[in-house]
Structures are given as structure tokens and as C-alpha cells.
Scaffold this motif. Structure first.
Motif, PDB file in Angstrom:
ATOM      1  N   ILE A 131       1.122   4.185  -2.888  1.00 39.45           N
ATOM      2  CA  ILE A 131       0.884   5.599  -2.598  1.00 39.45           C
ATOM      3  C   ILE A 131       2.125   6.413  -2.983  1.00 39.45           C
ATOM      4  O   ILE A 131       2.017   7.497  -3.576  1.00 39.45           O
ATOM      5  CB  ILE A 131       0.562   5.810  -1.103  1.00 39.45           C
ATOM      6  N   LEU A 132       3.310   5.868  -2.662  1.00 40.69           N
ATOM      7  CA  LEU A 132       4.561   6.553  -3.027  1.00 40.69           C
ATOM      8  C   LEU A 132       4.593   6.808  -4.531  1.00 40.69           C
ATOM      9  O   LEU A 132       4.895   7.916  -4.989  1.00 40.69           O
ATOM     10  CB  LEU A 132       5.751   5.671  -2.618  1.00 40.69           C
ATOM     11  N   TRP A 133       4.236   5.780  -5.292  1.00 40.24           N
ATOM     12  CA  TRP A 133       4.266   5.904  -6.746  1.00 40.24           C
ATOM     13  C   TRP A 133       3.281   6.970  -7.230  1.00 40.24           C
ATOM     14  O   TRP A 133       3.570   7.776  -8.110  1.00 40.24           O
ATOM     15  CB  TRP A 133       3.940   4.536  -7.364  1.00 40.24           C
ATOM     16  N   MET A 134       2.088   6.982  -6.591  1.00 43.56           N
ATOM     17  CA  MET A 134       1.078   7.966  -6.997  1.00 43.56           C
ATOM     18  C   MET A 134       1.506   9.374  -6.623  1.00 43.56           C
ATOM     19  O   MET A 134       1.237  10.336  -7.360  1.00 43.56           O
ATOM     20  CB  MET A 134      -0.277   7.615  -6.373  1.00 43.56           C
ATOM     21  N   VAL A 135       2.152   9.520  -5.470  1.00 41.22           N
ATOM     22  CA  VAL A 135       2.635  10.846  -5.070  1.00 41.22           C
ATOM     23  C   VAL A 135       3.677  11.340  -6.064  1.00 41.22           C
ATOM     24  O   VAL A 135       3.665  12.501  -6.493  1.00 41.22           O
ATOM     25  CB  VAL A 135       3.228  10.800  -3.636  1.00 41.22           C
ATOM     26  N   GLU A 136       4.580  10.414  -6.473  1.00 45.27           N
ATOM     27  CA  GLU A 136       5.605  10.818  -7.438  1.00 45.27           C
ATOM     28  C   GLU A 136       4.986  11.184  -8.782  1.00 45.27           C
ATOM     29  O   GLU A 136       5.424  12.130  -9.440  1.00 45.27           O
ATOM     30  CB  GLU A 136       6.629   9.695  -7.606  1.00 45.27           C
ATOM     31  N   THR A 169       0.832  -1.195   0.000  1.00 44.58           N
ATOM     32  CA  THR A 169       0.000   0.000   0.000  1.00 44.58           C
ATOM     33  C   THR A 169       0.872   1.252   0.000  1.00 44.58           C
ATOM     34  O   THR A 169       0.666   2.168  -0.797  1.00 44.58           O
ATOM     35  CB  THR A 169      -0.908   0.005   1.247  1.00 44.58           C
ATOM     36  N   ALA A 170       1.875   1.266   0.901  1.00 45.68           N
ATOM     37  CA  ALA A 170       2.735   2.441   1.002  1.00 45.68           C
ATOM     38  C   ALA A 170       3.481   2.680  -0.311  1.00 45.68           C
ATOM     39  O   ALA A 170       3.632   3.820  -0.754  1.00 45.68           O
ATOM     40  CB  ALA A 170       3.710   2.278   2.159  1.00 45.68           C
TER      41      ALA A 170
END
Lengths: 245, 222
Positions: free
Chosen positions: A124-129, A120-121
Motif C-alpha cells: 500500500i505504501l508503494w501504491m500511495v507513493e 500488505t502495508a
């Protein structure tokens, strides 16, 4: 900072060669000479790709966070180029980690995806980037772009541990993982290629960062020069047609 | 003291302009009604009980996105943002003023959603005061990041696209915490069973209020 870049340019070739060497050794040891896993068999070999990419993606994002703080403090445009470079590299490394993770999860856990805290983290990291990189394409003004992008990177960095925590609580309350990844302690034959690949990818990250930062810096200079040329040309044309002259 | 006056006046200005044109609240409420309509035609009524907390927070989350995304648009008219930049108070106070206004509007919409869920989807409300507390904490989490990103994206070409893309992934902890707490409340579980989710929401709200307060200084910077 631009002086530092010029100094680091000398080590560019060495860094690239070192990354190539480490990764070749790591891949050879991992894919050819290391033993198959007792439980997972040959499937475990994807670990030598997956784990180093995930670790290096996190390292790149940490660099992005530190660079963003540095930018807000000092407003050095080269640091912004460095952040942009780190974000792009981290985006691709995270993507590779997610894809190899899904490929590994199918035979190991029996499913492509599970909402485990790490997965999950990372998603989310990928989406934030992705959001970070999209934001960068949408702002014309270089200074404002750097500032806003730094804010998004910092907010994302603070958010990720909370995402991990929330997903961990959520998972432990719903259902435990069908196969625990914790039971996998590594022998020396497996640890050596893993370490080589990890260090190799870290060196590769440094190499890519150097190249990409230079490229972005040159693009920045080029845009500034183009702007100046355009201004000159407009002024010349204006003077040529000015009836008062 | 001057800072708190500023907070008060920004909040009052937002409330006044909302009373006069009713743009944000009405559009949010009708959007929520549309989502509930879609839910009621796409799910069968028999298994709604299990999904109810998720449905409430899906509806509330997207409705909040609609309201928050336009929160700073009014400030771009007549160079309002330029005047904000000239204020001698800490810029974070402007953020807090906008945050209070946004929070007020989305809490109102969140509380209006509950009767709609009772009416159309057969929600059985239990422990109403705790449910209101969860709506408030979740709304504060969304309003925090929403206000920050709304200010950040207000001048961009693709504001409507980028705003949810930035806001939604980062508010995942809010959705997890709020959904789980709501599930506990609607099951009629004892408070100890969902207490830690309220803590999670509280921690998230606190961290991001402070962080956004600090970051806002750089949004209005020139």
C-alpha cells in the motif's frame, strides 16, 4: 531553507563517501564473513539488503510526511522540492524491499507473496507513493501541486498504521504464518553487517536527498527563468509590432 | 450557526440537482447492474456462498468510485469553487456538506445493491439491521476519502485515472473490515464474532472525517 541547502552542499562529498564506505563494509561482512543461518542457510544473506532498504524507505516516507506538514505550515518551495525528492527515493527503496522480500519469501516461506501485515502495508505504501508521484506530474501550477501532494502524503501516512492493523486482524483470524519470522534472533556476526548496511543506507538517503533536492530546486529556478525570458520576448515582439508606438 | 446553514444548503443543492438530472444515482445503479451481470457469468453459482461478502464489496466499492469521482465536477461550472473560496465559514463545512450528499447517494446505491444480489446471485440476507449498519459504515469510509480526493483531482487532466489510483489503496482497511463484518453477518454468527470489524470501520471513519475536514482548508486555498 535555500541557505541551509547551500551550507549542506559542503558536506555532499563526505556524505557520499561515507555511505559508500559503510555499505561496502556492510556488504563484505554480510556476504562474505558472516556465518550462514542455522535454519535458512545461505538464503539469509538477502536480509542484509532487504531489511535496510525497507527501514530506509519508511524513514524517507516519514521525512516526506514531516516535510509535507512543514510545507502546509510555511509554504517554503524548497521544502516541496525536498518532499518530491524523498517521495521518489522512498518509491524506489520500497520497490527494492518488495522485490528482495519476494525473492527471500520463495525459499523461506515457499511462496512469492503472502498477505502478511508488513507486506500488505508495504505494498500500500508503494501504491500511495506511486499515486503521489503521478499526481505531481499532472498539476501545472507549482504552488497547487505542492499543496495537493502534501495532502496526499499526510493522508497516506495516517492510513498506513490502520492498513497494518486491519491486515494483522485479518491474518490472525484466517491462518497463522507457516513460518514465523520472529524466531530469528541475531548473533553479533550477523548484527554488525546489518547495522552497517542500515546506517550506510540512511547516509545514502541523506546524500541522495541533497543531490535530488538541489536538482529539483535548480529545475524550479530554470522554469521560472524560462518563464521570465519568454515573457520578455513576447513583450519585445509585442512592442515591435505595436502600431501605436 | 451560519456554518450549519451552509452544510444544509450544500446538501440540499446536491439533492435537488440529483432529483432534477438523476445523473449520479442512475449511472451508479446501472454500473452496479453491469458488475452483477459480469459476476453471474464469470462465477459458477455453486461456490458463490463463500465469496458473497467479497462480491458485494467489490461491486459496491467500484460503484462508489463511479459516483464519487464526478462529485465535484458540477462545482467547476460557473466558477462555483471560486464562490466557495469566498465564503467566510470554515472550509471544512463545505467538505461536510459534500460528504453528506455523497454518503446519502452511495448508501442508497448500497441498499439497492442488496435486493439485486438477492435476485440475481441468490444472497440469503440475515441480520438485516446489522447489514445496513455495515453498509453505512463502509460507505462513510469510502465517501470520506472519496470526497477529499474528488475535490483534489477535479481540475486535473487525467482525473478518471488518478482518482481510483489514490482512493482504492487507501481504502483497503474499509474493504477488509466491511468484507469480514459482512461475512460474519451472512454466516449468522453472533454479534461478538464480528464486533471488532465494526469498531475498525468506526475508527477509520472517525479519523478520516476529522483529517479530511482539516485538510479541506488547504484544498480550497489559493
Amino acid at each position: 531553507m535555500s541557505g541551509l541547502i547551500l551550507k549542506l552542499r559542503r558536506f555532499e562529498g563526505v556524505t557520499g563517501f561515507l555511505a559508500f564506505l559503510l555499505m561496502t563494509c556492510g556488504l563484505y561482512l554480510g556476504l562474505v564473513t558472516s556465518p550462514p543461518d542455522f535454519y535458512q542457510g545461505e538464503i539469509v544473506r538477502i536480509m542484509y539488503i532487504h531489511v535496510p532498504f525497507a527501514k530506509t524507505a519508511l524513514l524517507a516516507y516519514t521525512l516526506l510526511f514531516a516535510g509535507s506538514l512543514w510545507y502546509l505550515w510555511r509554504r517554503d518551495p524548497v521544502v516541496d522540492n525536498l518532499c518530491h525528492a524523498a517521495a521518489g527515493i522512498s518509491f524506489f527503496f520500497t520497490l527494492i524491499a518488495l522485490i528482495t522480500g519476494a525473492i527471500w519469501a520463495k525459499p523461506a516461506w515457499g511462496t512469492w507473496w503472502s498477505w502478511d501485515p508488513k507486506l500488505t502495508a508495504f505494498l500500500i505504501l508503494w501504491m500511495v507513493e506511486a499515486g503521489y508521484l503521478m499526481l505531481r506530474t499532472m498539476i501545472e501550477d507549482a504552488e497547487q501541486r505542492a499543496r495537493y501532494a502534501a495532502i496526499v502524503a499526510i493522508v497516506g501516512f495516517v492510513d498506513l498504521p490502520i492498513v497494518y492493523l486491519a491486515a494483522e486482524w485479518w491474518r490472525t483470524l484466517h491462518q497463522p504464518l507457516s513460518i514465523s519470522t520472529r524466531g530469528l534472533s541475531l548473533s553479533r556476526e550477523m548484527l554488525t553487517p546489518l547495522a552497517l548496511m542500515s546506517i550506510g543506507l540512511d547516509v545514502l538517503l541523506m546524500y541522495l536527498l541533497m543531490i535530488r533536492t538541489q536538482m529539483l530546486y535548480l529545475e524550479h529556478l530554470f522554469a521560472a527563468k524560462q518563464g521570465r525570458l519568454l515573457a520578455h520576448r513576447l513583450r519585445d515582439r509585442h512592442e515591435a509590432t505595436d502600431p501605436n508606438e | 450557526m451560519r456554518s450549519f446553514n451552509l452544510l444544509y444548503w450544500i446538501l440540499w443543492k446536491d439533492i435537488l440537482s440529483e432529483i432534477r438530472n438523476r445523473a449520479a444515482l442512475v449511472s451508479m445503479l446501472f454500473f452496479a447492474l453491469n458488475i452483477i451481470l459480469i459476476f453471474s457469468v464469470s462465477f459458477s453459482m455453486s461456490d458463490l456462498e463463500e465469496m458473497m461478502p467479497g462480491l458485494i464489496w467489490t461491486a459496491f466499492g467500484f460503484t462508489a468510485v463511479i459516483g464519487l469521482s464526478t462529485s465535484f465536477v458540477a462545482e467547476t461550472h460557473n466558477q462555483c469553487l471560486e464562490y466557495y473560496r469566498l465564503l467566510p465559514t470554515p472550509k471544512g463545512m463545505i467538505y461536510l456538506g459534500k460528504l453528506c450528499g455523497n454518503l446519502l447517494f452511495i448508501v442508497i446505491v448500497g441498499l439497492a445493491l442488496l435486493p439485486l444480489f438477492v435476485l440475481f446471485l441468490g444472497l440469503h440476507v440475515r441480520q438485516l439491521s446489522w447489514l445496513i449498519a455495515v453498509v453505512f459504515l463502509g460507505a462513510l469510509g469510502l465517501a470520506n476519502l472519496g470526497t477529499l480526493f474528488s475535490a483534489l483531482t477535479v481540475n486535473l487532466r487525467a482525473r478518471e485515472v488518478l482518482f481510483p489510483l489514490l482512493l482504492l489503496p487507501l481504502s483497503v482497511p474499509v474493504f477488509i473490515g466491511a468484507t469480514e463484518a459482512t461475512a460474519g453477518i451472512l454466516r449468522g454468527a453472533p454479534q461478538a464474532a464480528y464486533r471488532h470489524w465494526l469498531d475498525l470501520l468506526g475508527i477509520f471513519d472517525l479519523i478520516f472525517t476529522l483529517l479530511s475536514f482539516w485538510m479541506f482548508e488547504w484544498i480550497l486555498d489559493e
